[in-house]
Design a protein around this motif. Structure first.
Motif, short mmCIF file in Angstrom:
data_model
loop_
_atom_site.label_atom_id
_atom_site.label_comp_id
_atom_site.label_asym_id
_atom_site.label_seq_id
_atom_site.Cartn_x
_atom_site.Cartn_y
_atom_site.Cartn_z
N LYS A 1 0.81 -1.22 0.00
CA LYS A 1 0.00 0.00 0.00
C LYS A 1 0.84 1.26 0.00
CE LYS A 1 -3.13 2.58 3.05
NZ LYS A 1 -4.34 2.58 3.84
N GLY B 1 -4.73 5.26 -1.42
CA GLY B 1 -6.12 4.82 -1.49
C GLY B 1 -6.37 3.65 -2.44
N TRP C 1 -12.12 0.73 9.88
CA TRP C 1 -12.22 2.14 10.27
C TRP C 1 -13.53 2.42 11.01
CZ3 TRP C 1 -8.03 5.26 9.85
CH2 TRP C 1 -7.02 4.87 8.96
N VAL D 1 -3.67 13.66 7.78
CA VAL D 1 -2.98 12.42 7.40
C VAL D 1 -2.92 12.44 5.88
CG1 VAL D 1 -3.00 9.89 7.39
CG2 VAL D 1 -3.92 11.14 9.37
N SER D 2 -1.72 12.40 5.33
CA SER D 2 -1.65 12.65 3.90
C SER D 2 -0.34 12.19 3.30
CB SER D 2 -1.80 14.17 3.68
OG SER D 2 -1.59 14.50 2.35
N GLN E 1 -0.48 17.73 -4.80
CA GLN E 1 -1.92 17.52 -4.90
C GLN E 1 -2.67 17.79 -3.60
OE1 GLN E 1 -2.80 13.35 -5.36
NE2 GLN E 1 -4.96 13.68 -4.90
N LYS E 2 -2.02 17.53 -2.47
CA LYS E 2 -2.73 17.52 -1.19
C LYS E 2 -2.84 18.89 -0.52
CE LYS E 2 -3.50 13.08 -1.36
NZ LYS E 2 -4.83 12.49 -1.39
N GLY F 1 2.51 12.26 7.76
CA GLY F 1 2.63 12.09 6.33
C GLY F 1 4.06 11.87 5.91
N GLU F 2 4.20 11.47 4.67
CA GLU F 2 5.54 11.39 4.08
C GLU F 2 5.38 11.55 2.59
OE1 GLU F 2 7.36 7.59 4.69
OE2 GLU F 2 5.98 6.59 3.35
N GLY G 1 6.43 9.98 8.21
CA GLY G 1 6.51 8.52 8.09
C GLY G 1 5.18 7.96 7.65
N PHE G 2 5.16 6.66 7.40
CA PHE G 2 3.91 5.99 7.06
C PHE G 2 3.58 5.06 8.20
CE2 PHE G 2 0.84 3.30 5.07
CZ PHE G 2 0.23 4.11 4.12
N ASP G 3 2.49 5.33 8.92
CA ASP G 3 2.21 4.61 10.15
C ASP G 3 0.69 4.45 10.27
OD1 ASP G 3 1.74 3.80 12.76
OD2 ASP G 3 3.38 5.00 13.58
N MET H 1 -8.28 18.70 4.73
CA MET H 1 -7.92 18.17 3.40
C MET H 1 -8.14 19.24 2.35
SD MET H 1 -9.12 14.21 3.00
CE MET H 1 -8.39 13.50 1.52
N GLU I 1 -8.87 15.89 -5.87
CA GLU I 1 -9.00 14.69 -5.04
C GLU I 1 -9.96 13.73 -5.72
OE1 GLU I 1 -7.58 12.48 -2.89
OE2 GLU I 1 -7.14 14.33 -1.81
N LEU J 1 -10.18 9.19 0.94
CA LEU J 1 -10.76 8.25 1.91
C LEU J 1 -10.77 8.87 3.30
CD1 LEU J 1 -8.97 5.06 0.61
CD2 LEU J 1 -11.41 5.52 0.49
P1 ADP Z 1 -4.32 9.03 -1.76
O1 ADP Z 1 -4.71 7.70 -2.32
O2 ADP Z 1 -4.32 10.12 -2.79
O3 ADP Z 1 -3.04 8.98 -1.00
P2 ADP Z 1 -6.67 8.74 -0.05
O4 ADP Z 1 -7.28 9.66 0.94
O5 ADP Z 1 -7.57 8.17 -1.09
O6 ADP Z 1 -5.44 9.49 -0.70
O7 ADP Z 1 -6.04 7.49 0.71
C1 ADP Z 1 -4.97 7.63 1.56
C2 ADP Z 1 -4.85 6.37 2.37
O8 ADP Z 1 -3.50 6.23 2.81
C3 ADP Z 1 -5.67 6.39 3.63
O9 ADP Z 1 -6.00 5.08 4.02
C4 ADP Z 1 -4.71 7.03 4.64
O10 ADP Z 1 -5.04 6.73 5.96
C5 ADP Z 1 -3.42 6.40 4.22
N1 ADP Z 1 -2.24 7.22 4.51
C6 ADP Z 1 -1.76 8.26 3.80
N2 ADP Z 1 -0.62 8.72 4.35
C7 ADP Z 1 -0.37 7.97 5.42
C8 ADP Z 1 0.67 7.94 6.40
N3 ADP Z 1 1.68 8.81 6.38
N4 ADP Z 1 0.62 7.00 7.37
C9 ADP Z 1 -0.40 6.11 7.38
N5 ADP Z 1 -1.41 6.08 6.50
C10 ADP Z 1 -1.40 7.00 5.52
#
Ligand code: ADP
Length: 466
Positions: A11, A14, A250, A296-297, A302-303, A326-327, A352-354, A370, A375, A379
């Protein structure tokens, strides 16, 4: 389904959530679904079964032998194992730099997916996702046009993000053994480059994107990334189907990652979550009564990170706090680090991604921000609703389709003043306890579960099969 990501195994965004959840929802409706993804190096094969040994795939002068594994998920999940191409740390690159052979990697991947359909899973529809599987429809309609295995087979191509067009040098045509005639503006050429996403847009039997608003937006120059013309020419088969939420993962009632559960009937746990997340981000406990904004992004242009940076001082002046997880692009990581350094007691960032922390931010924040430039669906704003965290969003794409005045705050113009106006309105609303609570509860009552989206996809498959 042919996809480069599927939660929980692989992953970055989204796309993985969609491919991880939609198949099960389709199965509930009686559809038979298998998913094909690459076997990245970090995917453990211990529980997987080897179902095909050394399938030869010829790409121009090169020959690759791939092994196919079947992983025990809720649905058949086929893993394409080709270590020389996929046994790497990242999905698409490392340290912000794409792998130089991505064109080969994802060409091979789609060819292997055709192999799965030929030998392992009788397929009537290929449902392809984003540029990484964009070559499947053109291969099917050219290289394999006369192949009886695929007689009557249809393709659906889903655009999760048009910003990633899969652009490569023209030399990729030969390296991936594509029919050279495909390299033309009405085919896969995109201003002197080869575009994989055009493969899906031009050659799939139907195309969809992940919200009704984004389906309209991508047909305009402003949101079309130069592909709006190609998309307009498919307008009669271009659909918008909103993504769903996997509420098994969720929901604040049964979320294993948060320190206290809560529900519309009993919101008291949310305060515990807020206290914990403030502590986790190193913000003062005294912030508990002030509005806490969560982000969270993926940090990408884009964001809307630049907009957030522009309103940072105003957020502080308004008495609000901000936590961001975010990262992504180093430029935006630095931007958030700088905000946190400037206002250490008010703004905190975790680079980071957590996934677990993402859950705690959703649960602990009061407001979810957001301000996306665009977009496709988004999610996080839907997760926020479920966690009683009121979204402040730009009215674009799926954000526009999922957030309404009753449940959140929207602004239209992509500008700092417009964002600030929405944030001030949220801040104002937060100060009325009963009014805020009513908004929170309306959001928590919204239902964006997969069943509705799955029914739309299932109907579209049936329409394609006539
Ligand atoms: P995109 O697909 O454009 O990144 P979405 O909002 O559709 O945006 O989906 C993002 C998904 O990734 C969500 O499940 C979100 O919780 C997760 N996510 C994004 N960044 C992080 C992060 N740094 N750590 C954990 N989860 C993240």
């Amino acid at each position: 389904m042919v996809s480069s990501e599927a939660a929980p195994l692989a992953k970055t965004g989204g796309l993985a959530d969609v491919v991880g959840a939609l198949p099960a929802a389709l199965q509930t409706l009686g559809d038979e679904v298998a998913v094909v993804i690459p076997r990245y190096g970090f995917i453990d094969l211990k529980t997987a079964r080897r179902v095909w040994d050394r399938l030869p795939i010829f790409l121009g002068p090169a020959r690759y032998d791939v092994t196919i594994y079947l992983a025990p998920e809720e649905f058949p999940l086929y893993l394409i194992d080709c270590p020389e191409l996929f046994d790497r740390k990242g999905l698409y690159g490392e340290g912000g730099v794409d792998y130089p052979d991505n064109h080969i990697r994802f060409a091979l991947f789609t060819r292997a997916a055709l192999g799965v359909a030929r030998f392992l899973f009788r397929t009537e529809i290929f449902h392809c996702h984003d540029w990484q599987s964009g070559l499947l429809p053109p291969y099917l309609r050219t290289t394999f046009a006369g192949d009886p295995t695929f007689l009557g087979v249809k393709t659906l191509f889903t655009i999760h993000n048009l910003g990633y067009r899969g652009l490569f040098l023209p030399s990729a045509v030969a390296q991936t053994a594509l029919d050279p005639a495909l390299y033309r503006p009405a085919g896969l050429e995109f201003y002197g480059q080869l575009s994989y996403i055009k493969g899906g847009i031009v050659f799939a039997d139907a195309v969809n994107t992940v919200s009704p608003t984004y389906a309209k937006e991508i047909q305009t120059p402003e949101y079309g990334f130069g592909l709006d013309g190609a998309l307009r020419s498919r307008a009669n088969v271009l659909y918008g189907i909103l993504n769903g939420v996997d509420y098994r993962e969720w929901s604040p009632e049964n979320d294993p990652f948060i320190p206290a559960k809560f529900s519309p009937q009993d919101l008291s746990g949310k305060r515990v979550c807020k206290a914990r997340v403030l502590e986790e981000f190193g913000l003062p406990a005294s912030a508990i009564s002030a509005p806490l904004i969560g982000v969270v992004s993926r940090f990408a242009v884009q964001k809307g990170a630049d907009l957030i940076a522009q309103v940072a001082s105003a957020i502080v002046d308004e008495g609000m706090y901000l936590i961001a997880l975010g990262e992504g692009e180093p430029e935006y990581e630095d931007l958030f680090r700088a905000m946190a350094a400037q206002y250490p007691d008010r703004i905190a960032v975790h680079i980071g991604f957590d996934n677990a922390l993402a859950h705690r931010v959703e649960a602990g924040a009061d407001i979810f921000l957001m301000p996306s430039q665009y977009e496709p669906c988004g999610l996080n704003q839907m997760y926020s609703l479920k966690y009683g965290t009121v979204p402040v969003v730009r009215a674009t794409g799926g954000l526009n389709d999922t957030i309404e005045e009753a449940t959140g705050f929207k602004f239209s113009e992509y500008s700092a003043p417009a964002l600030l106006t929405a944030l001030r309105a949220a801040r104002q609303a937060f100060s009325s306890e009963t009014g805020w609570r009513a908004k929170v509860l309306r959001g928590m009552g919204q239902d964006f579960s997969w069943s509705r989206s799955a029914a739309s996809y299932s109907a579209l498959y049936r329409q394609l099969l006539g």
